[in-house]
Design a protein around this motif. Structure first.
Motif, mmCIF file in Angstrom:
data_model
loop_
_atom_site.group_PDB
_atom_site.id
_atom_site.type_symbol
_atom_site.label_atom_id
_atom_site.label_comp_id
_atom_site.label_asym_id
_atom_site.label_seq_id
_atom_site.Cartn_x
_atom_site.Cartn_y
_atom_site.Cartn_z
ATOM 1 N N ASN A 70 0.854 -1.177 0.000
ATOM 2 C CA ASN A 70 0.000 0.000 0.000
ATOM 3 C C ASN A 70 0.898 1.239 0.000
ATOM 4 N N LEU A 71 0.317 2.401 0.130
ATOM 5 C CA LEU A 71 1.096 3.638 0.060
ATOM 6 C C LEU A 71 2.077 3.788 1.217
ATOM 7 N N GLU A 72 1.814 3.094 2.317
ATOM 8 C CA GLU A 72 2.716 3.140 3.463
ATOM 9 C C GLU A 72 3.796 2.061 3.377
ATOM 10 N N THR B 30 4.927 5.229 -6.106
ATOM 11 C CA THR B 30 4.257 5.791 -4.935
ATOM 12 C C THR B 30 4.091 7.296 -5.044
ATOM 13 N N GLU B 31 5.110 7.975 -5.510
ATOM 14 C CA GLU B 31 5.070 9.438 -5.582
ATOM 15 C C GLU B 31 3.963 9.921 -6.520
ATOM 16 N N GLU C 274 0.585 9.254 -4.764
ATOM 17 C CA GLU C 274 0.373 10.165 -3.634
ATOM 18 C C GLU C 274 0.048 11.579 -4.111
ATOM 19 N N LEU D 93 -3.518 11.647 -5.176
ATOM 20 C CA LEU D 93 -4.459 11.536 -4.065
ATOM 21 C C LEU D 93 -4.540 12.791 -3.214
ATOM 22 N N LEU D 94 -3.523 13.648 -3.267
ATOM 23 C CA LEU D 94 -3.559 14.896 -2.499
ATOM 24 C C LEU D 94 -4.755 15.753 -2.870
#
Length: 165
Positions: A33-35, A91-92, A95, A98-99
């Protein structure tokens, strides 16, 4: 780079196991996941799951996400979950995308596009409605407005099976 990907794809195709049923196929999907925590689709067994494959550069994918969020909010207390697997992005990029959005469903990252080969995904977006046993009961190609009756009736029928009490 392209030759390497083709060789990996060929190896994957010739070495892919034959699944007794598609619940085994979906339960083999595991991505971070993103984490960075590895998430296996089998973690959602016992729930009805809308498993969505998407990318930030795909206009129909982006368009359907708000209705997927509303769908999740409508049915989450009845044993429903939306899981979105991003196909091929880092991921970047995800993310940053999603911001700008208020999405609460799990998003996992298939950075190498392994799921495309494993599931025969031919385009984005593509979604599978999985029953509580993790078996696909419907495949959706292309974007949707997820709160339309055609979709909600299918979901409600699956939820009724797990909410008999």
């Amino acid at each position: 780079m392209l030759l390497r990907r083709l060789l990996i794809s060929f190896f994957f195709l010739i070495s892919s196991p034959t699944f007794a049923d598609d619940s085994m196929m979906f339960s083999k999907l595991s991505f971070p996941n993103l984490e960075g925590r590895e998430v296996n689709i089998s973690e959602f067994r016992g729930k009805v799951v809308l498993l969505n494959f998407w990318a930030t550069w795909c206009p129909p994918c982006v368009k359907e996400m708000p209705s997927m969020e509303l769908l999740r909010q409508k049915y989450k207390d009845q044993g429903f979950e939306v899981v979105a697997i991003n196909a091929g992005e880092d991921t970047e990029a995800v993310e940053a995308f999603l911001l700008e959005r208020d999405l609460t469903f799990p998003i996992i990252l298939d950075k190498r596009g392994v799921s495309f080969m494993a599931l025969g995904i031919r385009g984005l977006p593509m979604s599978f409605l999985l029953n509580e046993e993790g078996r696909s009961v419907m495949t959706f190609m292309g974007g949707r407005e997820w709160l339309e009756p055609a979709q909600t009736k299918l979901i409600e029928a699956e939820l009724a099976k797990i909410n008999k009490d």
